[in-house]
Design an enzyme around this catalytic site. Sequence first.
Site, PDB file in Angstrom:
ATOM      1  N   HIS A   1      65.842  42.872  77.472  1.00  0.00           N
ATOM      2  CA  HIS A   1      65.812  43.007  78.933  1.00  0.00           C
ATOM      3  C   HIS A   1      66.110  41.665  79.595  1.00  0.00           C
ATOM      4  CE1 HIS A   1      63.415  46.995  79.448  1.00  0.00           C
ATOM      5  NE2 HIS A   1      64.331  47.079  78.512  1.00  0.00           N
TER       6      HIS A   1
ATOM      7  N   TYR B   1      57.446  46.603  88.324  1.00  0.00           N
ATOM      8  CA  TYR B   1      56.077  46.255  88.719  1.00  0.00           C
ATOM      9  C   TYR B   1      55.971  46.581  90.202  1.00  0.00           C
ATOM     10  CZ  TYR B   1      55.465  43.451  84.419  1.00  0.00           C
ATOM     11  OH  TYR B   1      55.341  43.031  83.115  1.00  0.00           O
TER      12      TYR B   1
ATOM     13  N   PRO C   1      46.818  42.210  81.522  1.00  0.00           N
ATOM     14  CA  PRO C   1      48.142  42.541  80.971  1.00  0.00           C
ATOM     15  C   PRO C   1      49.323  42.387  81.933  1.00  0.00           C
ATOM     16  CG  PRO C   1      46.862  44.533  81.369  1.00  0.00           C
ATOM     17  CD  PRO C   1      45.952  43.384  81.635  1.00  0.00           C
TER      18      PRO C   1
ATOM     19  N   LYS D   1      51.399  38.998  78.297  1.00  0.00           N
ATOM     20  CA  LYS D   1      51.299  37.776  77.485  1.00  0.00           C
ATOM     21  C   LYS D   1      50.390  37.852  76.256  1.00  0.00           C
ATOM     22  CE  LYS D   1      54.070  35.269  79.798  1.00  0.00           C
ATOM     23  NZ  LYS D   1      55.424  35.300  79.234  1.00  0.00           N
TER      24      LYS D   1
ATOM     25  N   TYR E   1      57.754  34.307  82.654  1.00  0.00           N
ATOM     26  CA  TYR E   1      57.829  35.646  82.052  1.00  0.00           C
ATOM     27  C   TYR E   1      58.573  35.614  80.714  1.00  0.00           C
ATOM     28  CZ  TYR E   1      57.646  40.736  82.025  1.00  0.00           C
ATOM     29  OH  TYR E   1      57.358  42.026  81.699  1.00  0.00           O
TER      30      TYR E   1
HETATM   31  C1  PHB Z   1      53.718  47.689  78.173  1.00  0.00           C
HETATM   32  O1  PHB Z   1      54.865  48.109  77.954  1.00  0.00           O
HETATM   33  O2  PHB Z   1      52.729  48.168  77.615  1.00  0.00           O
HETATM   34  C2  PHB Z   1      53.525  46.587  79.142  1.00  0.00           C
HETATM   35  C3  PHB Z   1      54.619  45.969  79.699  1.00  0.00           C
HETATM   36  C4  PHB Z   1      54.449  44.951  80.605  1.00  0.00           C
HETATM   37  C5  PHB Z   1      53.184  44.556  80.950  1.00  0.00           C
HETATM   38  C6  PHB Z   1      52.084  45.145  80.377  1.00  0.00           C
HETATM   39  C7  PHB Z   1      52.246  46.176  79.459  1.00  0.00           C
HETATM   40  O3  PHB Z   1      53.019  43.569  81.870  1.00  0.00           O
END
Ligand code: PHB
Length: 393
Positions: A72, A201, A293, A297, A385
């Site tokens: 990505h 997000y 989460p 990280k 990130y």
């Molecule tokens: C996930 O795919 O589980 C996931 C992705 C991004 C995040 C947290 C969890 O910030």
Amino acid sequence: MRTQVGIVGAGPAGLFLAHLLHLTGIEAVIVEAKSRRYVEERIRAGVLEQGVRDLLVETGIGERMKLEGLLHHGINLRFGGEKRRIDFSDLADGQAVTVYSQHEVVKDLVAARIGAGGTIIFEAEDVRADGFEGQHPVIRFTAGGERHELFCDYIAGCDGSHGICRSSIPEGALTSFERVYPFAWLGILARAAPASEELIYAQHERGFALLSMRSPTISRLYVQVDPHEDLANWPDDRIWEELQIRLGGGTGWQLTEGPVLQKGITAMRSFVTEPMQYGRLFLAGDAAHIVPPTGAKGMNLAIADVRVLARALQSFYETGRTDRLEAYSATCLRRIWKVQRFSWWMTSMLHHFPEHTPFDHRRQLAELDYVTSSRVGGATLAENYVGLPFDDP
Ligand code: PHB
Ligand code: APR
């Protein structure tokens, strides 16, 4: 039984440490409480930083990830009825993240260990560790109905946030830092094609939501809920409805729905313990720190810790020098605190907090507008990130 490095826990931290040690000729034994099947099927995180991807490839366990992982080059932030992209290729020197499940990394690492003749003792019961202050710390456990003692030069406590290693350190030797957030994530895994190629997000007045994925046919989705929420209050229809509103409401864009394969609630907290060492015991990964989460990280930090630990152990076994081992905690903590800051910042910018006033809401929108319109603002998100450099001084 005797080994050079005894490792408690076969999560990403313990397994990757054993792998790195094996590559430098250091012997390790892993003692794990759960079964092989359990650790290989446990659904956890799924985003690998650029440096972690490179490390898996360099150390010979990246083949399946290269084939099945999804590269990505950006993420989307949705707020105020708009969706805006953070372009890593442009803002983070062409780096990217790889979407590849933690349990797939675990499967690759377990296969590598077993293929190399390494020892992992699964389903160990009543695991204890002591003797950290002497020359030969010991891991005691029951396996096959018998009590065993594994004498080691060093012990790595890679047994996660509820393990026994951290709590085996005498009270007063460690200082903990913690923030508990007033919300949780309700997450689902669904058999549905991800409705977006990249993660979304979303900041929404009803609460945060996240669209992520595991493969071109499996979506991973989250909604912010009350920390005491009962899963029984969230039938699948309610989850989809809430996801549709928070991720796309009003835009005509629709989430692809499908059967829910798994459902769970994750509490959110930030936690760090200092130092990450006591005598001959070294803590790594979730045993030493937890991040919320939102920054993706957890697994990345665990891998970064054991990279430092493996190098320090290599230096000790090759030259007898202990300076790198002594610096382990300070070296790791410099990076850990930066990652803690980033995870806290992402969490604060994107969630609805119960104490928020309309002022706070406007401030969040302004911050999101800033990071998605200023090059410098976007770059600070992008560089964190995709992952800070491992050897950042
Ligand atoms: C996930 O795919 O589980 C996931 C992705 C991004 C995040 C947290 C969890 O910030
Ligand atoms: N004895 C032996 N093993 C134990 C014990 C014990 N008393 N307690 C826990 N374990 C094992 C767990 O069963 C688990 O397999 O230790 C392992 C710890 O693994 P993780 O929790 O995955 O922690 P870590 O390897 O540090 O990886 C961090 O995991 O929780 C996620 O989001 C987090 O992605 C991050 C990653």
